[in-house]
Design a protein around this motif. Structure first.
Motif, mmCIF file in Angstrom:
data_model
loop_
_atom_site.group_PDB
_atom_site.id
_atom_site.type_symbol
_atom_site.label_atom_id
_atom_site.label_comp_id
_atom_site.label_asym_id
_atom_site.label_seq_id
_atom_site.Cartn_x
_atom_site.Cartn_y
_atom_site.Cartn_z
ATOM 1 N N UNK A 1 0.824 -1.148 0.034
ATOM 2 C CA UNK A 1 -0.144 -0.056 -0.027
ATOM 3 C C UNK A 1 0.747 1.193 0.079
ATOM 4 N N UNK B 1 -0.337 3.827 -9.369
ATOM 5 C CA UNK B 1 -1.071 4.931 -8.900
ATOM 6 C C UNK B 1 -0.186 6.128 -10.230
ATOM 7 N N UNK C 1 -7.986 1.210 -10.737
ATOM 8 C CA UNK C 1 -6.841 1.310 -9.929
ATOM 9 C C UNK C 1 -7.050 0.506 -8.333
ATOM 10 N N UNK C 2 -8.424 0.679 -7.968
ATOM 11 C CA UNK C 2 -8.969 0.088 -6.765
ATOM 12 C C UNK C 2 -9.091 -1.356 -7.087
ATOM 13 N N UNK D 1 -5.487 -2.985 -6.897
ATOM 14 C CA UNK D 1 -4.937 -2.952 -5.436
ATOM 15 C C UNK D 1 -5.778 -4.189 -4.523
ATOM 16 N N UNK D 2 -6.930 -4.195 -4.863
ATOM 17 C CA UNK D 2 -7.829 -5.333 -4.288
ATOM 18 C C UNK D 2 -7.287 -6.685 -4.424
ATOM 19 N N UNK E 1 -3.942 -6.972 -2.522
ATOM 20 C CA UNK E 1 -3.946 -6.917 -0.963
ATOM 21 C C UNK E 1 -5.028 -7.958 -0.411
ATOM 22 N N UNK E 2 -6.022 -8.018 -0.761
ATOM 23 C CA UNK E 2 -6.906 -8.847 -0.315
ATOM 24 C C UNK E 2 -6.377 -10.262 -0.266
ATOM 25 N N UNK F 1 2.218 -0.465 10.520
ATOM 26 C CA UNK F 1 2.501 0.659 9.797
ATOM 27 C C UNK F 1 1.154 0.779 8.782
ATOM 28 N N UNK F 2 0.199 -0.152 8.956
ATOM 29 C CA UNK F 2 -0.948 0.006 8.068
ATOM 30 C C UNK F 2 -1.682 1.316 8.489
#
Lengths: 234, 265
Positions: A164, A178, A198-199, A202-203, A206-207, A233-234
């Protein structure tokens, strides 16, 4: 939708850059974290001070500030970090971005590993020592196997945070997901389509990582007998 | 060793020598040596070059502290708003009604998986497109609130679930209604357990406010950028900016560790 497919190559290359930089930075930050954690638990006074200064400084300042300082500051010190390996070109943004991500995440990795080592009850060490195991054997056979179990799920969370955080490297001109998406957006003004894509990208990254982490958490520490109290750190 | 069998004094002498050069001391000597080298060859040249000159002027500091004030405002508004939305989302996720719980779960899981920078940037770019006109500071607050409320929702949920079942049963058998149980029994205990995690998240939030620099909000990092573009001393300026964040975050982490010790186990 057509915006996404027309600029598919930009999205894909950004997506791949995000993956590459995450892998490089993850490996580097693991190395940094292990070294710093070892320095913090060994009886070496001076190196301990350095390790403490490093972790506290990098954990308590924003990643953006660190990345900007490294990217624009290192050339001022005469360091130009760009090179070619096996025909692959690593430009300044990529190298410095990897360094910045690794340094930032490495501080968290060090803290995670250290608290994993400290979370092993002192009775374990004492028992191992009184059974006649040497210090190295105690570490190798008793402490590290237990600590690894405790440490892997939080390290997985740090990996997600690292992926992220790589988005911030847009600010130093790294052509990751990005950055490329912003370029497409600036050209086409199709904000909603572009950023929905983009979402989703990223999903996709990361998911599954998040599911893996929670699976490992259940698998490795079913009782959660010792809770690690960590600042992620999230 | 052969020496040990000859005279006792030799043994003692050797022991002392050995003690002096044992691995602990060796590590220590090497450690302090490395530290001294770092101080001598990195810190001293870095501290004595002329690039620190702008920081002897008071107006430089007021310029930066103006930025800090904006940073603190963003952090303050975001944390208040995200606490409220975090509790609502957590209760939504724990709700038995799928019309409420499913959207809450989806929102929490999706937002937690996204970079906070993406959310701030999307808020900044996307909201004006649907006719929302606000100051830059509010786009930063909205973006950070969306992100932090999803994370705090998980903290709140964990806190609520950590309250023992017996407490609930006791409350119900005393005849309290569900919302009374929530406000009188569950939340007071849950909140107390959540305080350290919330403070940690506040630290992350304070650092994340720096991302608002990219949407041209005049906060600390942005002011730092303007300062080094003017003075041409990026490393020094960013060090000072970093130290200001450090002080704020370190105070928060001290509070966090204080609260952690006090927490009854």
């Amino acid at each position: 939708m057509d915006v996404i497919f027309e600029n598919g190559d930009l999205f894909l290359s950004g997506f791949l850059t995000t993956i590459y930089i995450s892998i490089f930075a993850a490996i580097l930050s693991l190395i940094i974290g292990i070294v710093v954690a070892v320095l913090r638990v060994t009886p070496s006074g001076g190196l301990k001070v350095l390790a403490i200064v490093y972790t506290e400084f990098f954990r308590n300042t924003p990643f953006l500030v660190q990345a900007l300082a490294l990217y624009f500051g290192l050339p001022k010190l005469g360091l130009r970090l760009q090179f070619q390996v096996f025909g692959l070109e690593f430009n300044q943004s990529f190298v410095v971005g990897t360094m910045a991500l690794a340094l930032y995440t490495g501080a968290y990795v060090a803290e995670t590993i250290r608290s994993g080592l400290l979370a092993i009850a002192p009775g374990q060490t004492e028992a191992a020592r009184s059974l006649g195991l040497s210090m190295m054997q105690t570490l190798r056979l008793v402490i590290i196997p237990q600590a690894v179990r405790l440490v892997i799920p939080p390290l997985g969370n740090l990996l997600i945070a690292l992926v992220k955080n790589s988005a911030v490297l847009t600010a130093i001109g790294l052509a990751e997901l990005m950055y490329n998406a912003s370029q497409v957006n600036n050209r086409t003004f199709r904000t909603f389509e572009v950023f929905t894509a983009v979402i989703i990208f990223y999903l996709v990254l990361t998911l599954p990582l998040g599911w893996l982490v929670s699976y490992l958490e259940k698998k490795l520490n079913p009782l959660r007998a010792i809770r690690l109290n960590l600042r992620g750190a999230r | 060793m052969a020496v040990q069998n000859t005279t006792g004094s030799m043994v003692g002498y050797q022991r002392r020598l050995q003690d002096y050069f044992n691995y602990k001391n060796l590590f220590n000597i090497i450690g302090w040596g490395v530290l001294a080298l770092v101080v001598l060859f990195v810190l001293v040249p870095a501290a004595t070059n002329g690039n620190w000159q702008p920081f002897s002027i008071w107006s430089t500091w007021t310029f930066l502290l103006d930025g800090l004030w904006v940073t603190l405002q963003v952090a303050f508004y975001s944390v208040i708003l995200s606490m409220i939305f975090g509790v609502i989302l957590a209760l939504g996720r724990l709700s038995n009604n799928p019309i409420i719980s499913v959207p809450s779960v989806v929102f929490i899981e999706v937002v937690r998986a996204l970079p906070s920078y993406l959310i701030i940037f999307y808020a900044f770019i996307g909201l004006p497109k649907i006719g929302v006109k606000l100051d830059a500071i509010w786009f930063a607050v909205i973006g950070l609130t969306i992100y932090t409320s999803a994370i705090l929702a998980e903290v709140v949920r964990a806190g609520i679930l950590s309250v023992e079942k017996g407490q609930l049963e006791a409350a119900y058998s005393l005849g309290l209604r569900p919302y009374q149980t929530l406000y009188l029994i569950v939340m007071p205990q849950a909140l107390r357990r959540m305080v350290p995690s919330i403070v940690s998240q506040l630290i992350t939030l304070t650092k994340d406010t720096s991302l608002a620099a990219i949407i041209a909000l005049q906060e600390l990092t942005r002011k730092g950028q303007q300062l080094y573009q003017f003075n041409g001393n990026i490393l020094e300026t960013m060090f000072i900016v970093g130290m200001i964040y450090f002080v704020v975050c370190y105070i928060l982490s001290l509070i966090s560790s204080k609260l952690e010790v006090k927490r009854p186990r």
